[in-house]
Design a protein around this motif. Structure first.
Motif, PDB file in Angstrom:
ATOM      1  N   GLU A  87      38.091  38.353 105.752  1.00 11.31           N
ATOM      2  CA  GLU A  87      37.285  39.454 106.305  1.00 11.31           C
ATOM      3  C   GLU A  87      38.131  40.449 107.094  1.00 11.31           C
ATOM      4  O   GLU A  87      37.744  41.588 107.279  1.00 11.31           O
ATOM      5  CB  GLU A  87      36.155  38.894 107.179  1.00 11.31           C
ATOM      6  N   GLU A  88      39.264  39.975 107.564  1.00 11.00           N
ATOM      7  CA  GLU A  88      40.157  40.868 108.323  1.00 11.00           C
ATOM      8  C   GLU A  88      41.000  41.759 107.419  1.00 11.00           C
ATOM      9  O   GLU A  88      41.627  42.709 107.880  1.00 11.00           O
ATOM     10  CB  GLU A  88      41.127  40.023 109.158  1.00 11.00           C
ATOM     11  N   ASP A  89      41.041  41.423 106.145  1.00  8.27           N
ATOM     12  CA  ASP A  89      41.922  42.140 105.213  1.00  8.27           C
ATOM     13  C   ASP A  89      41.534  43.632 105.177  1.00  8.27           C
ATOM     14  O   ASP A  89      40.429  43.988 104.771  1.00  8.27           O
ATOM     15  CB  ASP A  89      41.773  41.513 103.818  1.00  8.27           C
ATOM     16  N   PRO A  90      42.454  44.522 105.581  1.00  4.54           N
ATOM     17  CA  PRO A  90      42.089  45.937 105.678  1.00  4.54           C
ATOM     18  C   PRO A  90      42.233  46.698 104.359  1.00  4.54           C
ATOM     19  O   PRO A  90      41.854  47.858 104.277  1.00  4.54           O
ATOM     20  CB  PRO A  90      43.105  46.464 106.695  1.00  4.54           C
ATOM     21  N   PHE A  91      42.775  46.041 103.337  1.00  8.71           N
ATOM     22  CA  PHE A  91      43.123  46.802 102.136  1.00  8.71           C
ATOM     23  C   PHE A  91      42.018  46.803 101.084  1.00  8.71           C
ATOM     24  O   PHE A  91      41.393  45.772 100.835  1.00  8.71           O
ATOM     25  CB  PHE A  91      44.422  46.250 101.529  1.00  8.71           C
ATOM     26  N   GLU A  92      41.837  47.945 100.470  1.00 11.53           N
ATOM     27  CA  GLU A  92      40.828  48.121  99.432  1.00 11.53           C
ATOM     28  C   GLU A  92      41.026  47.105  98.296  1.00 11.53           C
ATOM     29  O   GLU A  92      40.065  46.565  97.751  1.00 11.53           O
ATOM     30  CB  GLU A  92      40.915  49.571  98.896  1.00 11.53           C
ATOM     31  N   ASN A  93      42.292  46.840  97.955  1.00 12.01           N
ATOM     32  CA  ASN A  93      42.551  45.878  96.873  1.00 12.01           C
ATOM     33  C   ASN A  93      42.711  44.444  97.405  1.00 12.01           C
ATOM     34  O   ASN A  93      43.119  43.556  96.682  1.00 12.01           O
ATOM     35  CB  ASN A  93      43.792  46.290  96.079  1.00 12.01           C
ATOM     36  N   LEU A  94      42.370  44.250  98.652  1.00 12.17           N
ATOM     37  CA  LEU A  94      42.417  42.917  99.282  1.00 12.17           C
ATOM     38  C   LEU A  94      43.761  42.220  99.046  1.00 12.17           C
ATOM     39  O   LEU A  94      43.828  41.072  98.604  1.00 12.17           O
ATOM     40  CB  LEU A  94      41.229  42.072  98.788  1.00 12.17           C
ATOM     41  N   GLU A  95      44.768  42.963  99.345  1.00  9.39           N
ATOM     42  CA  GLU A  95      46.160  42.517  99.180  1.00  9.39           C
ATOM     43  C   GLU A  95      46.473  41.271 100.028  1.00  9.39           C
ATOM     44  O   GLU A  95      47.093  40.321  99.562  1.00  9.39           O
ATOM     45  CB  GLU A  95      47.044  43.702  99.577  1.00  9.39           C
ATOM     46  N   ASN A  96      45.998  41.284 101.270  1.00  7.90           N
ATOM     47  CA  ASN A  96      46.268  40.133 102.142  1.00  7.90           C
ATOM     48  C   ASN A  96      45.551  38.873 101.640  1.00  7.90           C
ATOM     49  O   ASN A  96      46.051  37.763 101.774  1.00  7.90           O
ATOM     50  CB  ASN A  96      45.829  40.417 103.582  1.00  7.90           C
ATOM     51  N   THR A  97      44.363  39.104 101.077  1.00  5.39           N
ATOM     52  CA  THR A  97      43.603  37.975 100.525  1.00  5.39           C
ATOM     53  C   THR A  97      44.354  37.388  99.333  1.00  5.39           C
ATOM     54  O   THR A  97      44.399  36.165  99.147  1.00  5.39           O
ATOM     55  CB  THR A  97      42.198  38.463 100.092  1.00  5.39           C
ATOM     56  N   ASP A  98      44.948  38.276  98.537  1.00  2.00           N
ATOM     57  CA  ASP A  98      45.744  37.838  97.396  1.00  2.00           C
ATOM     58  C   ASP A  98      46.845  36.890  97.865  1.00  2.00           C
ATOM     59  O   ASP A  98      47.036  35.792  97.336  1.00  2.00           O
ATOM     60  CB  ASP A  98      46.338  39.090  96.729  1.00  2.00           C
ATOM     61  N   GLU A  99      47.541  37.348  98.887  1.00  2.00           N
ATOM     62  CA  GLU A  99      48.642  36.565  99.447  1.00  2.00           C
ATOM     63  C   GLU A  99      48.147  35.203  99.973  1.00  2.00           C
ATOM     64  O   GLU A  99      48.754  34.168  99.744  1.00  2.00           O
ATOM     65  CB  GLU A  99      49.211  37.364 100.618  1.00  2.00           C
ATOM     66  N   LEU A 100      46.997  35.268 100.647  1.00  2.00           N
ATOM     67  CA  LEU A 100      46.397  34.055 101.222  1.00  2.00           C
ATOM     68  C   LEU A 100      46.041  33.049 100.126  1.00  2.00           C
ATOM     69  O   LEU A 100      46.327  31.856 100.235  1.00  2.00           O
ATOM     70  CB  LEU A 100      45.146  34.469 102.005  1.00  2.00           C
ATOM     71  N   LEU A 101      45.421  33.547  99.066  1.00  2.00           N
ATOM     72  CA  LEU A 101      45.004  32.658  97.974  1.00  2.00           C
ATOM     73  C   LEU A 101      46.217  32.046  97.284  1.00  2.00           C
ATOM     74  O   LEU A 101      46.204  30.870  96.911  1.00  2.00           O
ATOM     75  CB  LEU A 101      44.165  33.439  96.951  1.00  2.00           C
ATOM     76  N   GLN A 102      47.265  32.837  97.144  1.00  2.00           N
ATOM     77  CA  GLN A 102      48.484  32.306  96.520  1.00  2.00           C
ATOM     78  C   GLN A 102      49.118  31.237  97.393  1.00  2.00           C
ATOM     79  O   GLN A 102      49.494  30.171  96.929  1.00  2.00           O
ATOM     80  CB  GLN A 102      49.483  33.435  96.287  1.00  2.00           C
ATOM     81  N   LYS A 103      49.206  31.566  98.674  1.00  2.00           N
ATOM     82  CA  LYS A 103      49.888  30.669  99.596  1.00  2.00           C
ATOM     83  C   LYS A 103      49.116  29.369  99.844  1.00  2.00           C
ATOM     84  O   LYS A 103      49.668  28.282  99.796  1.00  2.00           O
ATOM     85  CB  LYS A 103      50.094  31.411 100.924  1.00  2.00           C
TER      86      LYS A 103
END
Ligand SMILES: Nc1ncnc2c1ncn2[C@@H]1O[C@H](COP(=O)(O)OP(=O)(O)OP(=O)(O)O)[C@@H](O)[C@H]1O
Length: 486
Positions: A351-367
């Motif tokens: 929910e904190e991810d500020p990016f339209e493409n949810l870039e941080n979420t991508d990183e989180l899911l990978q990690k």
């Protein structure tokens, strides 16, 4: 991670324009299943009030409504040095509290991560030994010259324990994923004192305190408007002052020095609200969590609103959608299939991810899960997290509205503690809005509502210390701190 400068950009709700129809249909289903209407909130509050009353009655009910033997309001004049420990669901905190006697305090604190294996160890001495060892290293560090008399300690124990006096606590049942044999039905003060004695540590456990009661008393020590202490952490819980005459289960059990006009703090343990499945709008995922938990049919309210379970609800939805062939096609979902792999910091970070493409979420899911998700999948996940977080906040305030209505409080402060309250994005706003919905207040800034939920200053260490001070004062005056003869 892309760094955008010192100020964190605001989280974005994002567009759903590129999300395929089958996802939009699923999102609509999720919205229907996880939304809680104002009417539902009111109905839940109403049922909550009758369940609180039942808990105070002689016959009892699902909500334990535990008398705490804290029968004084703090005046702010309490003073002296006290040790406090706080065994929550995740960490053990050890605190040296210096009460200033003028509503001020000073604390020195250490935090010890509870090894997760201790939650389900077969030997209770390992848990209480760990606490004693942590205390020893803290005391050795703080008092290198040693101490002249035993240090008084307030033990904050955040599990339902019944008390016939303040320096005792019989564990009723483990919650928050703990499951250690031979502790339920036993006095946890005795179990700790035994480990302290074995190690020759000069500490006397003066009071056993629940974290919620600690939050209530600590906040009252600094803020006279406080009406309740509440926790939104690993678990959910609340404490408030009830009038002794309304605690009918104590009738005939009190000495004359606790008259019926006195207040007594009640540790509600309302995580068990609606175990009988009468009003909470459970989804199939909630039912699955319950069925697969070590304690089915218990802590129903907690399983829908506390930090221990929110990530798990989300995981179960994702596993379900993967099985339906909807998401994570051709991905290795071994990690996703691991129960409780995601704690509530997971949806919080999404929910904190500020990016339209949810870039941080991508990183989180990978990690965290080893999954490469498409942007559309990430948007679905984002909406799911929002719904689960929103539902937790809305359900979470029903307890507050129930207690305020029951006590006739029209205004005041609710002191809240716990990582979910403090860290989950939007939780505080969502909670304030839900309270507004229940009361029908005109929309305003959350700080301007008559009843405001505010962050407890620091709570439990100070609360336990103040309660230890109040207890010592009563004992010094020869007054009772428990049922007659305890
Ligand atoms: N950033 C975050 N946002 C929201 N929740 C979080 C975050 N980080 C951790 N949590 C959740 O907070 C919970 C821990 O809460 P807290 O730190 O208040 O611990 P606690 O004192 O052990 O809890 P309790 O008082 O209920 O026993 C965990 O269940 C975790 O899932």
């Amino acid at each position: 991670m892309v760094h955008l400068g010192p100020k964190k950009p605001p989280a974005r709700k994002g567009s759903m324009a590129d999300v395929p129809k089958e996802f939009l249909e699923k999102i609509a289903e999720l919205e229907k299943e996880f939304s809680v209407s104002t009417e539902q909130l009111k109905a839940i509050t109403k049922h909550f009030i009758s369940e609180l009353d039942k808990g105070l009655s002689k016959q009892g009910g699902n909500i334990p409504m535990i008398p705490t033997w804290v029968v004084d309001y703090p005046t702010g004049k309490e003073s002296g040095d006290y040790l406090a420990i706080d065994l929550g669901g995740t960490n053990l905190r050890v605190v040296l509290v210096k009460l200033g006697g003028d509503r001020t305090f000073d604390t020195t604190q250490s935090k010890y991560k509870l090894p997760s294996a201790l939650r389900t160890t077969k030997n209770p001495d390992e848990l209480f030994g760990f606490i004693a060892d942590s205390l020893k290293s803290f005391v050795d560090e703080q008092f290198p010259e040693g101490v002249s008399a035993a240090l008084p300690l307030g033990f904050t124990f955040s599990f339902p324990a019944s008390q016939t006096k303040i320096n005792q606590g019989i564990l009723q049942r483990w919650t928050k994923g703990f499951d250690i044999p031979n502790v339920e039905g036993h006095d946890v003060v005795e179990l700790l004192q035994k480990q302290l004695k074995t190690r020759n540590i000069p500490i006397e456990v003066v009071a056993l305190v629940n974290d919620t009661t600690g939050t209530l008393v600590a906040s009252l020590y600094t803020d006279g408007e406080t009406k309740m202490g509440v926790i939104f952490g690993t678990g959910v819980n609340g404490a408030y002052y009830e009038q002794v005459s309304d605690i009918s289960k104590l009738e005939g059990k009190l000495a004359d020095d606790i008259p019926s006009s006195f207040p007594m703090a009640i540790n509600c343990e309302y995580g068990s609200f609606d175990n009988e499945n009468a009003v909470l709008p459970r989804t199939k995922y909630d039912l699955q969590i319950d069925a697969e938990s070590p304690r089915p049919n218990q802590q129903a309210y907690e399983k829908m609103s506390s930090g221990y379970y929110l990530g798990e609800v989300i995981r179960l939805v994702l596993v379900d959608y993967h099985k339906q062939g909807l998401i994570f096609k051709d991905q290795d979902v071994t990690k996703l299939n691991t129960p409780y792999i995601m704690d509530t910091s997971f949806p919080a970070r999404v929910e904190e991810d500020p990016f339209e493409n949810l870039e941080n979420t991508d990183e989180l899911l990978q990690k965290e899960l080893g999954i490469n998700a498409t942007v559309q999948e990430r948007k679905l996940i984002r909406r799911l997290c929002e719904l689960v977080g929103l539902r937790a906040a809305r359900l979470g305030v029903c307890a507050i509205s129930a207690i305020c209505q029951k006590r006739g409080y029209e205004a005041g402060h609710i002191a809240a503690d716990g990582s979910v309250f403090k860290l989950y994005p939007g939780f505080q706003e969502n909670a304030a809005e839900a309270l507004r919905d229940i009361y029908g207040w005109t929309p305003a800034k959350k700080e301007d509502y008559p009843i405001t939920i505010i962050a407890a200053e620091d709570g439990s260490g100070v609360g336990a210390a103040v309660i230890a001070a109040l207890t010592q004062k009563r004992l010094a005056a020869g007054k009772s701190v428990g049922v007659i003869g305890a």
